[in-house]
Design a protein around this motif. Sequence first.
Motif, PDB file in Angstrom:
ATOM      1  N   ARG A  66       0.867  -1.194   0.000  1.00 45.06           N
ATOM      2  CA  ARG A  66       0.000   0.000   0.000  1.00 45.06           C
ATOM      3  C   ARG A  66       0.895   1.233   0.000  1.00 45.06           C
ATOM      4  O   ARG A  66       1.441   1.609   1.029  1.00 45.06           O
ATOM      5  CB  ARG A  66      -0.884   0.004   1.248  1.00 45.06           C
ATOM      6  CG  ARG A  66      -1.943  -1.089   1.298  1.00 45.06           C
ATOM      7  CD  ARG A  66      -2.675  -1.011   2.635  1.00 45.06           C
ATOM      8  NE  ARG A  66      -3.908  -1.771   2.667  1.00 45.06           N
ATOM      9  CZ  ARG A  66      -4.054  -2.944   3.302  1.00 45.06           C
ATOM     10  NH1 ARG A  66      -3.028  -3.499   3.913  1.00 45.06           N
ATOM     11  NH2 ARG A  66      -5.224  -3.537   3.313  1.00 45.06           N
ATOM     12  N   ARG A  79       0.658  -1.286  -5.295  1.00 45.27           N
ATOM     13  CA  ARG A  79      -0.636  -0.688  -5.640  1.00 45.27           C
ATOM     14  C   ARG A  79      -0.505   0.827  -5.763  1.00 45.27           C
ATOM     15  O   ARG A  79       0.113   1.478  -4.916  1.00 45.27           O
ATOM     16  CB  ARG A  79      -1.659  -1.036  -4.563  1.00 45.27           C
ATOM     17  CG  ARG A  79      -3.023  -0.443  -4.855  1.00 45.27           C
ATOM     18  CD  ARG A  79      -4.045  -0.869  -3.851  1.00 45.27           C
ATOM     19  NE  ARG A  79      -3.858  -0.182  -2.578  1.00 45.27           N
ATOM     20  CZ  ARG A  79      -4.612  -0.436  -1.500  1.00 45.27           C
ATOM     21  NH1 ARG A  79      -5.539  -1.375  -1.540  1.00 45.27           N
ATOM     22  NH2 ARG A  79      -4.412   0.222  -0.390  1.00 45.27           N
ATOM     23  N   GLU A 138     -12.518  -5.338  -6.021  1.00 50.87           N
ATOM     24  CA  GLU A 138     -13.003  -5.017  -4.680  1.00 50.87           C
ATOM     25  C   GLU A 138     -14.326  -4.254  -4.709  1.00 50.87           C
ATOM     26  O   GLU A 138     -14.810  -3.785  -3.691  1.00 50.87           O
ATOM     27  CB  GLU A 138     -11.937  -4.253  -3.884  1.00 50.87           C
ATOM     28  CG  GLU A 138     -11.333  -3.072  -4.596  1.00 50.87           C
ATOM     29  CD  GLU A 138     -10.193  -2.416  -3.810  1.00 50.87           C
ATOM     30  OE1 GLU A 138     -10.052  -2.651  -2.606  1.00 50.87           O
ATOM     31  OE2 GLU A 138      -9.444  -1.640  -4.433  1.00 50.87           O
ATOM     32  N   GLY A 156      -9.660  -7.559  -3.224  1.00 55.97           N
ATOM     33  CA  GLY A 156      -9.595  -6.718  -2.020  1.00 55.97           C
ATOM     34  C   GLY A 156     -10.867  -6.983  -1.239  1.00 55.97           C
ATOM     35  O   GLY A 156     -11.863  -6.269  -1.368  1.00 55.97           O
ATOM     36  N   THR A 157     -10.810  -8.018  -0.447  1.00 56.38           N
ATOM     37  CA  THR A 157     -12.067  -8.467   0.190  1.00 56.38           C
ATOM     38  C   THR A 157     -12.500  -7.563   1.339  1.00 56.38           C
ATOM     39  O   THR A 157     -13.622  -7.700   1.814  1.00 56.38           O
ATOM     40  CB  THR A 157     -11.930  -9.920   0.677  1.00 56.38           C
ATOM     41  OG1 THR A 157     -10.678 -10.046   1.329  1.00 56.38           O
ATOM     42  CG2 THR A 157     -12.024 -10.879  -0.483  1.00 56.38           C
ATOM     43  N   ASN A 158     -11.613  -6.639   1.753  1.00 61.33           N
ATOM     44  CA  ASN A 158     -12.088  -5.677   2.764  1.00 61.33           C
ATOM     45  C   ASN A 158     -13.148  -4.777   2.133  1.00 61.33           C
ATOM     46  O   ASN A 158     -14.257  -4.643   2.642  1.00 61.33           O
ATOM     47  CB  ASN A 158     -10.935  -4.811   3.278  1.00 61.33           C
ATOM     48  CG  ASN A 158      -9.811  -5.633   3.878  1.00 61.33           C
ATOM     49  OD1 ASN A 158     -10.034  -6.734   4.355  1.00 61.33           O
ATOM     50  ND2 ASN A 158      -8.607  -5.092   3.844  1.00 61.33           N
ATOM     51  N   ASP A 159     -12.778  -4.184   1.002  1.00 63.90           N
ATOM     52  CA  ASP A 159     -13.756  -3.336   0.331  1.00 63.90           C
ATOM     53  C   ASP A 159     -14.870  -4.160  -0.299  1.00 63.90           C
ATOM     54  O   ASP A 159     -16.027  -3.746  -0.297  1.00 63.90           O
ATOM     55  CB  ASP A 159     -13.058  -2.474  -0.741  1.00 63.90           C
ATOM     56  CG  ASP A 159     -12.465  -1.214  -0.119  1.00 63.90           C
ATOM     57  OD1 ASP A 159     -13.193  -0.538   0.616  1.00 63.90           O
ATOM     58  OD2 ASP A 159     -11.276  -0.924  -0.357  1.00 63.90           O
ATOM     59  N   ARG A 170     -16.771  -0.718   6.773  1.00 59.24           N
ATOM     60  CA  ARG A 170     -15.752  -1.537   7.441  1.00 59.24           C
ATOM     61  C   ARG A 170     -15.231  -0.879   8.708  1.00 59.24           C
ATOM     62  O   ARG A 170     -14.649  -1.539   9.563  1.00 59.24           O
ATOM     63  CB  ARG A 170     -14.601  -1.874   6.481  1.00 59.24           C
ATOM     64  CG  ARG A 170     -13.950  -0.655   5.889  1.00 59.24           C
ATOM     65  CD  ARG A 170     -13.111  -1.009   4.679  1.00 59.24           C
ATOM     66  NE  ARG A 170     -11.727  -1.250   5.046  1.00 59.24           N
ATOM     67  CZ  ARG A 170     -10.742  -1.348   4.154  1.00 59.24           C
ATOM     68  NH1 ARG A 170     -11.012  -1.274   2.855  1.00 59.24           N
ATOM     69  NH2 ARG A 170      -9.510  -1.570   4.539  1.00 59.24           N
ATOM     70  N   GLY A 229      -7.119  -8.944   0.783  1.00 63.65           N
ATOM     71  CA  GLY A 229      -7.901  -8.438   1.914  1.00 63.65           C
ATOM     72  C   GLY A 229      -7.484  -9.194   3.166  1.00 63.65           C
ATOM     73  O   GLY A 229      -6.748 -10.195   3.086  1.00 63.65           O
TER      74      GLY A 229
HETATM   75  C1  PEP Z   1      -9.172  -4.459   0.433  1.00 63.86           C
HETATM   76  O1  PEP Z   1     -10.026  -3.621   0.204  1.00 63.86           O
HETATM   77  O2  PEP Z   1      -9.411  -5.640   0.720  1.00 63.86           O
HETATM   78  C2  PEP Z   1      -7.758  -4.082   0.377  1.00 63.86           C
HETATM   79  C3  PEP Z   1      -6.806  -4.989   0.481  1.00 63.86           C
HETATM   80  O3  PEP Z   1      -7.472  -2.758   0.269  1.00 63.86           O
HETATM   81  P1  PEP Z   1      -7.536  -1.737   1.487  1.00 63.86           P
HETATM   82  O4  PEP Z   1      -7.722  -2.522   2.739  1.00 63.86           O
HETATM   83  O5  PEP Z   1      -6.263  -0.989   1.449  1.00 63.86           O
HETATM   84  O6  PEP Z   1      -8.725  -0.915   1.117  1.00 63.86           O
END
Ligand code: PEP
Length: 879
Positions: free
Chosen positions: A564, A620, A749, A770-773, A783, A836
Motif C-alpha cells: 500500500r 498498488r 473489490e 480486495g475483500t475488505n472493500d 468496514r 484483503g
Molecule cells: C481491500 O479492500 O481488501 C484491500 C486490500 O485494500 P484496502 O484494505 O487498502 O482498502
Amino acid sequence: MSHKYVYLFSEGNATMRELLGGKGANLAEMTNIGLPVPQGFTITTEACTKYYEDGRKINDEIMAEIMEYVAKMEQINGKQFGSLTNPLLVSVRSGARASMPGMMDTILNLGLNDEVVAAMIAGNPDPKFERFVYDSYRRFIQMFSDVVMEVGKKYFEELIDAMKARKGVKFDVDLTASDLKELAEEFKAEYKKQIGEDFPSDPKTQLYEAIRAVFRSWDNPRANVYRRDNDIPYSWGTAVNVMPMVFGNLNDNSGTGVAFTRDPATGEKKLMGEFLFNAQGEDVVAGVRTPMPIAQMADKFPEAYAEFVKVCDILEEHYRDMQDMEFTVENGKLYMLQCRSGKRTAQAALKIACDLVDEGMIDEQKAVEMIDPRNLDTLLHPQFDAAALKKAQALGKGLGASPGAACGKVVFTAEDAKEWKERGEKVVLVRLETSPEDIEGMKAAQGILTVRGGMTSHAAVVARGMGSCCVSGCGEINMDEANKQFTLAGKTFKEGDFISIDGTTGNIYEGIIPTVDATISGYFGRIMSLADKYRVLKVRTNADTPRDAKKARELGAEGIGLCRTEHMFFGEGRIVPFREMICASTVEEREAALAKILPMQQGDFEAIYEALEGYPVNIRLLDPPLHEFAPKTDEEMAEVAKNTGKTVADIKAIVTALHETNPMMGHRGLRLAVTYPEIAVMQTKAIIRAAIKVQAAHPDWNMKPEIMIPLTSEVKELQYVKKVVVETAEAEIKAAGSELKYEVGTMIEIPRAALTADEIAKNADFFCFGTNDLTQMTYGFSRDDAGKFLNAYYDAKILENDPFARLDQVGVGKLMKMAVELGRPVNPNLHVGICGEHGGDPSSIEFCNRIGLDYVSCSPFRVPIARLAAAQAAIKFPR
Ligand code: PEP
Ligand code: MG
C-alpha cells in the motif's frame, strides 16, 4: 420408528462425531474396543437441533425414545431409576462435535431423592456408606441447582463453608455423614428459596430438566462467543450423554482422575495427570483438595493404575493422537468416563505431530492436518507470563485485533508514543481510533488500544502488519482525549499509568503483567516445510516497508501481494511535498510537488525489492481519498501555504473542498488517477526505475514488478488508467535501454468489477481480491463502523461471524468465484490472488484454495498460519 435420536454406547462409533458429539462418539468407540465404560446412551445433536426447531421443547416423540433407552440402560445395568432396592444413578453431560467450554458440562448423581437416599442407607449398614450417600446427595443438589437451574454455586459454597466453620474442620472429607445430611437439607431449602419450588424428587423429571439444560446451554452467551472465536457453526448443536454413575467417592479404595498421554504444555511423551482418592470428578478440577500426581496412583491403586497405563497405550495407538482422559476407580476397579484428543499449547502441538510421524503413528499429511493454524499466533508474538496472567483480572475487553501481549505506560498521541519511546519508555498507545498519521507512534508503541474500529480498522490492519499487539473497538472505554485520560470499569487511566493488553483475547488489564519473548522451536520449522510440501496456494504478504517485507520473508512469504504505497507518504520528509501536491491548483504545480516525492518513492521500492530478493512484488497505486493526507492544524496549513506561495485561507478552502460525505465511496482508488494522472505517472516511474536499478544490481534475479490499479468498477476506467501506466513504463524502460518485464493488473473489490470480470480480465494481467472493500460494498456495511452493530447481529443469530474477519463465502465468495470463472477463460495467463484481511484467515484460505486462486496475501505474522492453512486446504480438497 421414524427417526432415531438416541443411541446406546454400543450402537455408535468414533466416526459418528457429527451425530453423537465428540464425547458420545468416543464413549461408543471405547466401548467397541472393549474398554471399561459404564454403559449408557447418547441423545444426538439432531435432537438438539429439533429442540430449537420446536421452540425450545423436547418433543413427545424424542422424550418417549429417551425413556425407552432409560429402560434399556436399566436392563443392561440391572438397576432401576428411582428404585428403592436397586437404584440407578446417572451422570448427564453435554458433548458437542468440538469440545466447547462455556456449555453446561456435567451433572452427577442424578436420580437421588430422599426416599432413594434412605433406601440406599438402609441397604448397607456401613457408616462410611451412609456418609458416601449423603455426600453424593448434597453434590447432586448443588450441581443440579447450579448448572440446570442456574442458581449459582456461591450460595451452596457459602453453606459448605459455614458448616465447616461450625464443625471446626478444614476439608469437605472431614464432614461426617450427619453433617452432610444436614447440608443436603440446607441445600434443598436454598433451592426452594431461590427457585420458589421444591427440589424435584422424581428422577425422570430430574433427567428431563438436565437434558433440557444441556440443549439450552448450547445457546448461552459464553458458548456463542466461544463458537464465534473458534469457527464452530451454531447449526451443529450438542449431544447429551447419559451414563450410569460409578463412584470415586465410595470409599478410600476409590477415586477419580484426569490425565493426558503426553504433556499438553510441552508435548513430552509421558503420562501426565492427577488423581484424587475418595472424590468425584469435579473435585479434581475445582481444587477442593490437592490431588496427587498420577504416578503416585501406582502406590495407592497398583492394579487400577497398571490397567490405566494399558488403556492409555491402547487409546493412543487407536486414535494416533495425544489423549485427554477422565476416569474413576470404584472399589479398586477402573472405569473410563471420557477420552478425547487433548487440548495443547502450540508448542506441544508441533512436537507431538513431529513425534507421532517419527513413531510411525501418522503420516506427514496427518501431522499437517492436526495443528490448528490459529494457534501458531502464540509462537510468533511476545506473550504474557502465564503465571502472572492467571492472577490478573481483566478490567475490560475489546476485539483481539492483532495477537501478542503488550505492557506499558498509557500515551494518547502518536507523537507522545514516539517521544516517550525515544527516551526509553515502553508505551501503549490509546486512541479513539487511529489514522495513517499515527503510523510512527504505532510503531513506537508496544501495543495499540482503540475505542472504535473493527477487525479491519486502520489500527487492526496496521498492527497486524507490524506484528504489534492491538486491541480495537473497546466501546466500554470512556475517552477524554483533551485531558489525556480515559475511564474503564470505573478506573481512570492518566497519561503514564501502566496498562497491559492482550491482542489475542482482547482483554485489558490494569498495571504491569510481565511478557516473555516468543521462541520458535525446530518443530515449527519442520511442520512449516511439511506444509510447503503439500500446499498448492502460494503465500505472499501485505507489506509496505522493507522491515515488514524482511520479516515476512523470514516467515516464509513468497512475494508481496499488496504494497500500500500511501503508507509511505507519511514518512519523514514526504508528507510536506505530498500536501503541496494535494493543494496544487494546476497540473504543473502538482507535477512539481510529485517530482520531489519521486526519488523518495523510488528509494522505498528499491529497498522493498531488495528485501524480497527477486520474489514478486505487487505495488498498488495510491488508493485512499486525499483528504486523509490533508493538512489539519494551522501550523500544517501555514507550512503548505509557505511552500506553495498560497495563503492560509487558500489552503483552508482547498482542504474544505476535499471533504466528502461518503469518502469510502468517493474520490479514491483509480478515480484519483483518472482526475490526476500525474500521480500514477510518478508512481509508475518510481516502480519501474527502482526495478531496473535493482535488476542491474542482481542480474540473477528475475524482476517483474506488478503494478496494481485499485478500485476498478468499469473496464473503461481501467483501460484509461492502464494506458497512462503502460505508456509511462514503456518510456522508462526504453530510456533505460532495459528489457524489464512488468505486469499491470487490478484489484477486484467492487461488486461491479466481479460482475464484469470477463471484460476486465482482457485488460489485466492479474486480479487481486480486495475483500475488505468487497465485503464492505457487498454488504453495504462500513468496514470502520460495522463493529457497532455486529454484536446485535450475533445475538439475533443474523450473523455468526464478523464478515470482515471471516470471508462470507455465500455472498462475497460467490462474487469471487464468479470473477475467477469469468476472467480465466478470456485470459488464460491471468493470475489471481487475495490481499484483503481474509487472506490470513484459515477458513477463508480454504475457500480460496477451492475456487482456484493462485495465492493468498496476508500480514507478515500471519504468513506461517496461511502456509499451514493452505496445506490443510490442499490435503482436504485436492485440486
Ligand atoms: C481491500 O479492500 O481488501 C484491500 C486490500 O485494500 P484496502 O484494505 O487498502 O482498502
Ligand atoms: Mg481496498
